[in-house]
Design an enzyme around this catalytic site. Structure first.
Site, PDB file in Angstrom:
ATOM      1  N   LYS A 174       0.791  -1.295  -0.002  1.00  0.00           N
ATOM      2  CA  LYS A 174       0.056  -0.106   0.149  1.00  0.00           C
ATOM      3  C   LYS A 174       0.828   1.244  -0.060  1.00  0.00           C
ATOM      4  O   LYS A 174       1.523   1.335   1.155  1.00  0.00           O
ATOM      5  CB  LYS A 174      -0.996   0.146   1.328  1.00  0.00           C
ATOM      6  N   GLU A 249       9.476   1.581  10.956  1.00  0.00           N
ATOM      7  CA  GLU A 249      10.697   2.703  10.904  1.00  0.00           C
ATOM      8  C   GLU A 249       9.638   3.858  10.889  1.00  0.00           C
ATOM      9  O   GLU A 249       8.924   4.059  10.158  1.00  0.00           O
ATOM     10  CB  GLU A 249      11.249   2.366   9.461  1.00  0.00           C
ATOM     11  N   CYS A 283      12.908  11.106   7.726  1.00  0.00           N
ATOM     12  CA  CYS A 283      12.658  10.341   9.255  1.00  0.00           C
ATOM     13  C   CYS A 283      14.185  10.698   9.965  1.00  0.00           C
ATOM     14  O   CYS A 283      14.210  11.067  10.951  1.00  0.00           O
ATOM     15  CB  CYS A 283      12.345   9.010   8.845  1.00  0.00           C
ATOM     16  N   GLU A 384       8.359  15.671  16.367  1.00  0.00           N
ATOM     17  CA  GLU A 384       8.851  15.531  14.991  1.00  0.00           C
ATOM     18  C   GLU A 384       7.970  16.556  14.093  1.00  0.00           C
ATOM     19  O   GLU A 384       6.838  16.514  14.034  1.00  0.00           O
ATOM     20  CB  GLU A 384       8.803  14.180  14.284  1.00  0.00           C
TER      21      GLU A 384
HETATM   22  O1  TXE Z   1       1.840   9.627   8.223  1.00  0.00           O
HETATM   23  P1  TXE Z   1       1.341   8.118   8.386  1.00  0.00           P
HETATM   24  P2  TXE Z   1       1.242  10.881   7.697  1.00  0.00           P
HETATM   25  C1  TXE Z   1       5.618  11.385  10.429  1.00  0.00           C
HETATM   26  C2  TXE Z   1       5.684  12.831  10.334  1.00  0.00           C
HETATM   27  C3  TXE Z   1       4.433  13.233   9.752  1.00  0.00           C
HETATM   28  C4  TXE Z   1       3.724  12.278  10.480  1.00  0.00           C
HETATM   29  C5  TXE Z   1       2.200  11.994   9.887  1.00  0.00           C
HETATM   30  O2  TXE Z   1       6.161  13.305  11.549  1.00  0.00           O
HETATM   31  O3  TXE Z   1       4.298  14.666  10.216  1.00  0.00           O
HETATM   32  O4  TXE Z   1       4.219  11.064  10.488  1.00  0.00           O
HETATM   33  O5  TXE Z   1       2.093  11.788   8.635  1.00  0.00           O
HETATM   34  C6  TXE Z   1      -0.644   4.656   6.449  1.00  0.00           C
HETATM   35  N1  TXE Z   1      -3.181   1.516   9.518  1.00  0.00           N
HETATM   36  N2  TXE Z   1       6.251  10.473   9.182  1.00  0.00           N
HETATM   37  O6  TXE Z   1      -0.087  10.988   8.574  1.00  0.00           O
HETATM   38  O7  TXE Z   1      -0.061   8.146   8.938  1.00  0.00           O
HETATM   39  C7  TXE Z   1      -0.854   5.723   5.460  1.00  0.00           C
HETATM   40  O8  TXE Z   1      -1.926   5.511   4.744  1.00  0.00           O
HETATM   41  C8  TXE Z   1      -2.213   1.052   8.648  1.00  0.00           C
HETATM   42  C9  TXE Z   1       7.411  10.045   9.368  1.00  0.00           C
HETATM   43  O9  TXE Z   1       1.169  11.256   6.615  1.00  0.00           O
HETATM   44  O10 TXE Z   1       2.268   7.397   9.338  1.00  0.00           O
HETATM   45  C10 TXE Z   1       0.585   5.776   4.668  1.00  0.00           C
HETATM   46  O11 TXE Z   1       0.518   4.887   3.674  1.00  0.00           O
HETATM   47  N3  TXE Z   1      -1.640   2.173   7.951  1.00  0.00           N
HETATM   48  C11 TXE Z   1       7.824   9.282   8.217  1.00  0.00           C
HETATM   49  C12 TXE Z   1       1.536   5.339   5.817  1.00  0.00           C
HETATM   50  O12 TXE Z   1       0.655   4.543   6.718  1.00  0.00           O
HETATM   51  C13 TXE Z   1      -1.794   3.306   8.104  1.00  0.00           C
HETATM   52  C14 TXE Z   1       7.093   9.137   6.773  1.00  0.00           C
HETATM   53  C15 TXE Z   1       2.168   6.530   6.589  1.00  0.00           C
HETATM   54  O13 TXE Z   1       1.376   7.366   6.736  1.00  0.00           O
HETATM   55  C16 TXE Z   1      -2.807   3.711   9.204  1.00  0.00           C
HETATM   56  C17 TXE Z   1       5.881   9.902   6.917  1.00  0.00           C
HETATM   57  C18 TXE Z   1      -3.388   2.822   9.648  1.00  0.00           C
HETATM   58  N4  TXE Z   1      -4.062   3.035  10.963  1.00  0.00           N
HETATM   59  C19 TXE Z   1       5.503  10.501   8.039  1.00  0.00           C
HETATM   60  N5  TXE Z   1      -2.866   4.985   9.152  1.00  0.00           N
HETATM   61  C20 TXE Z   1       8.905   8.609   8.159  1.00  0.00           C
HETATM   62  N6  TXE Z   1       9.574   7.667   9.325  1.00  0.00           N
HETATM   63  O14 TXE Z   1       9.913   8.750   7.169  1.00  0.00           O
HETATM   64  C21 TXE Z   1      -2.131   5.493   8.090  1.00  0.00           C
HETATM   65  N7  TXE Z   1      -1.429   4.473   7.558  1.00  0.00           N
END
Ligand code: TXE
Length: 490
Positions: A174, A249, A283, A384
């Site tokens: 996904k 991660e 990240c 973050e």
């Molecule tokens: O990330 P999400 P978001 C951090 C960064 C950012 C915050 C929120 O601080 O501001 O996270 O970002 C999927 N069950 N990072 O909301 O939600 C979602 O569809 C399963 C750090 O955009 O973590 C997407 O494919 N999956 C980071 C993926 O998770 C779920 C990179 C990431 O989205 C889900 C991005 C659920 N319940 C954001 N909810 C890094 N470590 O590099 C969401 N998703």
């Protein structure tokens, strides 16, 4: 306009509801694609296919050399389509062309790395007591759910897909609902090279529906997730039902420690790269700069001067050094943090605003932002932000630097700048983080493990560790003297 479909059981499909989601260019706000918006039912379909395909052995029972040959072909196709993929990544995520081009080359290299690795010597044998020979082999985990974020849409996909497929798993993948474009292109390549149908499945849709179904399903053996810590926590809970194998991660608030004896211009330069590369949406970003007291003022002045000169603009302008944030919602979150910082009493040194004019009005541009006079309890120091916002603090001595560096719930990355080799290693060893640099920030290698301590996650991507995340370990004990034990008399 691109029409993006899901790829399930070797077929390109709309979602069962036929719903679509608009995909926007963050530099212009224009719609560039419409993506099939899947839900839990679409996910269930893909999971069932991946399950049946795994159990059939059509992929897991191929020889490693055969699986590798497919991965090598994927790498070749990625390179052939490098220009197209680079342009699409910039359109979808906003990153400048030079960053997007680098991601595509790195993605091809990652496929080649795992294609090579899977054919290398593997396993162990043990000299155990008795007339026994014991050995350990690796096997695929089974059906792997792979969920990735939007900051490196293609590269994060590849970091998971390449080792998962190399190890013989089937996958339900996904992408982020914000940036699905290049992963759809990657699945086109997966189809072109002839990977058996049902091995690699792509479902698009929100985290709350598709992501949640993949994390919860008892037909899925493993979840590998990259994203925010909050989401990681939810995935852990969802994965508990069938005790899934999980790799996470997650976020970071990584310290970049700069001592007075560092090569000054190198430290400033890498510190800028550490936070503003990827518009801070990385990240491992060096979002907390810690500077030794005696050079603090000079560092702050030089850093802010250079930050203000960063050329911010659309990723397809070759002069652009920093692109927009990925979405309006994310820009608003970052701008909110800037307001929080001001309210908390931090001193805004530069930036701190949405950039408009010069063609930027419709995009999600935030100026490189530097805060100082911060305290460790401020939210902008603890949380973050995931944008071009950095805090700069001073420290008195080595112990003080280590204490500040570790004063975080995260433990993803960290760096030290000094010309004293012993001190560099001493301090790096004390920093509780999984990815570290001495006199550098950000270089990342397919060969080396990627992941964090504490709330930055569980497990490691990349390198040999990254392959093991997608493998089970089996011990096989062979009796060399085939006769009854005599343990029971009758
Ligand atoms: O990330 P999400 P978001 C951090 C960064 C950012 C915050 C929120 O601080 O501001 O996270 O970002 C999927 N069950 N990072 O909301 O939600 C979602 O569809 C399963 C750090 O955009 O973590 C997407 O494919 N999956 C980071 C993926 O998770 C779920 C990179 C990431 O989205 C889900 C991005 C659920 N319940 C954001 N909810 C890094 N470590 O590099 C969401 N998703």
């Amino acid at each position: 306009m691109l029409d993006l479909k899901m790829y399930i059981d070797g077929e390109w499909r709309d979602s069962l509801t036929k719903e679509k989601r608009d995909i926007l260019n963050p530099a212009t706000g224009e719609i560039i694609a419409q993506a099939a918006e899947g839900n839990a039912q679409d996910a269930r379909l893909a999971i069932a296919v991946a399950r049946t395909t795994f159990d059939s052995g059509v992929w897991s029972e191929l020889s490693a050399v055969e699986r590798a040959s497919y991965l090598f072909k994927i790498a070749d196709h990625l390179e052939e389509r490098q220009e197209e993929l680079k342009l699409l990544e910039t359109m979808d995520n906003g990153k400048p062309h030079r960053e997007a081009g680098f991601d595509v080359s790195d993605a091809a290299a990652c496929f080649r790395y795992y294609a090579g690795l899977i054919t290398k010597p593997d396993g162990q044998t043990y000299a155990v007591p008795g007339p026994m020979q014991s050995m350990v082999i690796h096997e695929p985990v089974g059906v792997c759910g792979l969920i990735v974020p939007w900051n490196y849409p293609l590269l994060m996909s590849v970091w998971k897909i390449a080792p998962a497929l190399a190890a013989g798993n089937t996958i339900v993948f996904k992408p982020s609902e914000v940036t699905p474009v290049t992963s759809v292109k990657l699945f086109e390549i997966i189809e072109e090279v002839g990977i058996p149908k049902g091995v690699a499945n792509l479902v698009m849709g929100s985290g709350a529906t598709v992501g949640q179904e993949i994390s919860t399903s008892h037909l899925v053996d493993k979840i590998s997730f990259t994203g925010g810590t909050k989401t990681g926590r939810e995935i852990m809970k969802a994965a508990a039902g069938n005790i899934k194998n999980i790799s996470l991660e997650l976020g970071g608030k990584s310290p970049n420690v700069i001592f007075a004896d560092a090569d000054f211009e190198t430290a400033v330069d890498y510190a800028l790269f550490g936070i503003f590369c990827g518009t801070g949406q990385v990240c491992a970003a060096g979002s907390r700069i810690l500077v030794e007291e005696s050079i603090y003022e000079a560092f702050l002045t030089r850093f802010a001067e250079r930050a203000e000169n960063i050329r911010v603009g659309s990723g397809d302008d070759p002069r652009t050094e920093m692109g927009p944030l990925v979405s309006k919602a994310h820009m608003e979150k970052v701008l909110d943090y800037i307001e929080i910082g001001k309210r908390e009493g931090a001193r805004l040194v530069c930036g701190g605003y949405r950039m408009t004019g010069n063609g930027l009005d419709q995009g999600y541009f935030v100026a490189p932002t530097v805060f100082t006079d911060v305290t460790s309890d401020m939210r902008i120091v603890r949380e973050e932000i995931f944008g071009p916002v950095v805090t700069i603090q001073s420290f008195k001595n080595e112990q003080d630097a280590i204490a500040l560096a570790n004063d975080t719930v995260y433990g993803l990355a960290g760096a030290v700048f000094t010309t004293d080799g012993a001190k560099a290693l001493r301090v790096i060893k004390k920093i509780r983080a999984g990815i570290t640099w001495i006199n550098a920030y950000h270089p990342t290698f397919n060969e080396a493990p990627w992941g964090g301590y504490k709330q930055s996650g569980i497990g490691r991507g990349l390198g040999t560790h990254g392959l093991e995340e997608f493998q089970e370990v089996k011990q096989i004990n062979i009796n060399l003297q085939v006769e009854p034990t005599g343990w029971f008399e009758n």
